[in-house]
Scaffold this active site. Sequence first.
Site, PDB file in Angstrom:
ATOM      1  N   LYS A 208       0.828  -1.205   0.000  1.00 48.47           N
ATOM      2  CA  LYS A 208       0.000   0.000   0.000  1.00 48.47           C
ATOM      3  C   LYS A 208       0.868   1.262   0.000  1.00 48.47           C
ATOM      4  CE  LYS A 208      -4.029   1.867   2.407  1.00 48.47           C
ATOM      5  NZ  LYS A 208      -4.946   1.676   3.545  1.00 48.47           N
ATOM      6  N   GLU A 214       9.643  -5.511   4.598  1.00 41.70           N
ATOM      7  CA  GLU A 214       9.761  -6.889   4.105  1.00 41.70           C
ATOM      8  C   GLU A 214       9.554  -6.945   2.591  1.00 41.70           C
ATOM      9  OE1 GLU A 214       7.805  -7.241   8.268  1.00 41.70           O
ATOM     10  OE2 GLU A 214       7.789  -5.851   6.568  1.00 41.70           O
ATOM     11  N   GLY A 270      -5.385  -2.899   4.607  1.00 36.94           N
ATOM     12  CA  GLY A 270      -4.598  -3.984   4.013  1.00 36.94           C
ATOM     13  C   GLY A 270      -5.267  -5.339   4.092  1.00 36.94           C
ATOM     14  N   ARG A 271      -5.847  -5.656   5.240  1.00 26.96           N
ATOM     15  CA  ARG A 271      -6.457  -6.982   5.419  1.00 26.96           C
ATOM     16  C   ARG A 271      -7.805  -7.101   4.706  1.00 26.96           C
ATOM     17  NH1 ARG A 271      -5.953  -4.017   9.744  1.00 26.96           N
ATOM     18  NH2 ARG A 271      -7.652  -3.481  11.157  1.00 26.96           N
ATOM     19  N   GLU A 356      -6.074  -8.756  13.913  1.00 28.08           N
ATOM     20  CA  GLU A 356      -5.515  -7.435  13.650  1.00 28.08           C
ATOM     21  C   GLU A 356      -6.593  -6.360  13.778  1.00 28.08           C
ATOM     22  OE1 GLU A 356      -1.974  -6.814  10.934  1.00 28.08           O
ATOM     23  OE2 GLU A 356      -3.543  -5.846   9.754  1.00 28.08           O
ATOM     24  N   HIS A 387      -6.992 -35.865  14.162  1.00 29.78           N
ATOM     25  CA  HIS A 387      -5.943 -36.773  14.634  1.00 29.78           C
ATOM     26  C   HIS A 387      -4.846 -36.034  15.388  1.00 29.78           C
ATOM     27  CE1 HIS A 387      -7.481 -40.362  12.527  1.00 29.78           C
ATOM     28  NE2 HIS A 387      -7.996 -39.439  11.714  1.00 29.78           N
ATOM     29  N   LYS A 519       7.180  -2.435  13.802  1.00 30.35           N
ATOM     30  CA  LYS A 519       7.939  -1.960  12.636  1.00 30.35           C
ATOM     31  C   LYS A 519       8.964  -0.901  13.036  1.00 30.35           C
ATOM     32  CE  LYS A 519       4.333  -2.565   9.097  1.00 30.35           C
ATOM     33  NZ  LYS A 519       3.452  -1.817   8.176  1.00 30.35           N
TER      34      LYS A 519
END
Length: 554
Positions: A208, A214, A270-271, A356, A387, A519
Site C-alpha cells: 500500500k 519486508e 490492508g487486510r 488485527e 488426529h 515496525k
Amino acid sequence: MKSLNPTTTKSWKDLKKHYLKIKDIHLKDLFQNDSNRFEKFSLNFKDIILFDYSKNRLTTKTMSYLLNLAQEFNLKDSILSMFEGKKINFTENKPVLHTALRNFHRKNIILNKKNISLEIKNVLKKIKLFSDAVINKKWKGYSDKSITDVVNIGIGGSDLGPFMVTEALKPYKNHLNMHFISNLDGTHVIETLKKIDMSTTIFLISSKTFTTQETITNANTIKKLFLNQNKVLESDMSKHFFAISMNKNEVLKFGILEENFFPIWDWVGGRYSVWSAVGLSIALSIGYKNFSLFLKGADVMDEHFLNTPLKKNIPVLLGLISIWYNNFFNAQTEAIFVYDQYMYKFSTYLQQTNMESNGKNIDRNKNIVSWQTGSIIWGEPGSNGQHSFYQLLHQGTKLIPSDFIIPINTHNQINNHHIKLLSHFFAQTKSLAFGKSIKEILKDNNLEKNTFQYISDLNNDINIYKLCHGNQPTNSFLLDKITPYTLGILMSLYEHKVFTQGVIMNIFSFDQWGVELGKSAANNILNELKKKKLTKKYDSSTNALINFYKLNKK
C-alpha cells in the site's frame, strides 16, 4: 458509531444474569426440551449456504438479549455509516470502503465530491485487460516468450488474501504457476526463484505504501538478480515488474513504469484489500470472469448484511454469539475448521481479519477496556485436526467454540472420499455437542446394570477414560460448492462478523497501531545491528541478545 461501555448497558446486565441461569445447562437438554430447536436456530442463505447455530449454548432468551445489545449500540446505523463512506476509521481519519470495491448493487459512491465507483471500474478494466493479455499469451517477456509464472511479493493483507484465494480456487486455475513471497527471511526468495525462469515470469509488488520493509527488501533483491542476468537491460523491467500501491512516487522511483502501476486507495485497509488490485494475482490465476464472480459473491453478502433484519442477519448473529462466549463463558479462542483441502489457508487468513482488527484494549472513549475484545483465532483443515488437537476439544478443560465449514459437492469426486469426509463433519459436531455418557460407554460393552452399578463399574474401570462430557458449541456451514462466488460470500460474511464485534465491543477495528510499534522498533534496532560496538542502549535482555549476535556472527 455509538460509544458506550458495553458492560454498563441494560442488555449486558441482562446477559450476565441470564448466563448464571443457563451456564450449566447441557446441549443435550436444550435439544431434548425443544424438538424445533434446529428450525429456530438456523438460516438458509439463498439455498447456497445453510447456517446452523443450534448447537450453541443459548436459548431464544439469550438471542433476544444479544440482539438488544446490538440495538443499544445502534448497530444498523454503524453498518450504514461504513457503506456510506463515513470516517469510521477514527484514529486515522479515514472511511472504510472495501465494500465499494465489489459494489454491483448500490448507486455510485461519492467520496470527497469524487465518484470513486468510476475509479474502481477503471482499475477493474485495467486488471481485465492485463490478465487477459497474460493468460492468452499475448504479453511477452524480454526474451519474447509467453509468461508461465507469476510471483506476488507482499506481506500481511497483500499476501494472505490472494494466497489463500488462489489456493482455495485451484480447480479454476489456468496454466500460470502462482508463487507468493512474503517472509523477510531470504530463504523465501531463494527457494521461490529456484522454481522459475525469470524470462517468463512477472513480478507483482504489492504494498500500500510501497515502503513496507519486508516487501521492498524482497523486491529489491529480485530486481537486482533480474538485472544481473545476461543481456538484460533496465528497460526490460517494463515487461516483468508491476506495482499495486497507493504511492505512485515510490513506485516510479523503484523503476516501474506508470502503465504498470495498479492503484489502490487509503480507504482500503490492508487486510480487506484482496478485493482491490491486490487481487491481481487472483485474476491472473483464475481469469477475470471468475475474479468478477468472486467480487459478486462478496457483494451479495454485503447486501444481506446491509439490508437484513438483525435477527436473521448471519454475520450479526455470528458476531453476537462470539461475544457471548468470549465475555460470559471466558472462552479465549475460536476455532475454524474447513473440511476442504483447497481451503487449508482459510483459518490463517481469518486470523489477520479478526485479530488485527479487534485485538485492541482501548475503547472508542479512549479508556482501557474491562471486557474481552478480540478472540484468538486458529484452525486446520478437516479431517487432519481430528488426529491431533480434536482430543483437547472432546476431553480437555477449555471451552472452544468452533465453526465447521464443508461443501456438499466436491471438485474431486473420487471413490467414496467425500461422503466419508461429510460423515466425519457431521459426527464431530454431534460428538462435540452431546459427548458420550456413562450409560453409552457401558452399553457399548454390553453391560446390563442399573445406573448406580454403572457408576461404580466406571470408577473402577478403564472405561472412565472414555467419558466425553460434550457441551462444546459449534456453528455449521454447509455450502453448495467452493466456487469463486461462494468463497466471496463466505469471506464477506466473516469480514462483517468482525465489524459487528468491533461496534459492540466499542473499539476501532480498522487501525493496527500494535503492528506499527513492531515496525518502528525493528528499524531502530537495525541501525544498532550495523554497528560493531557492543550496545548498552536497551534493557539488559535486549542488549544481551544483540551483543551475543555481534560476538558470534560470521
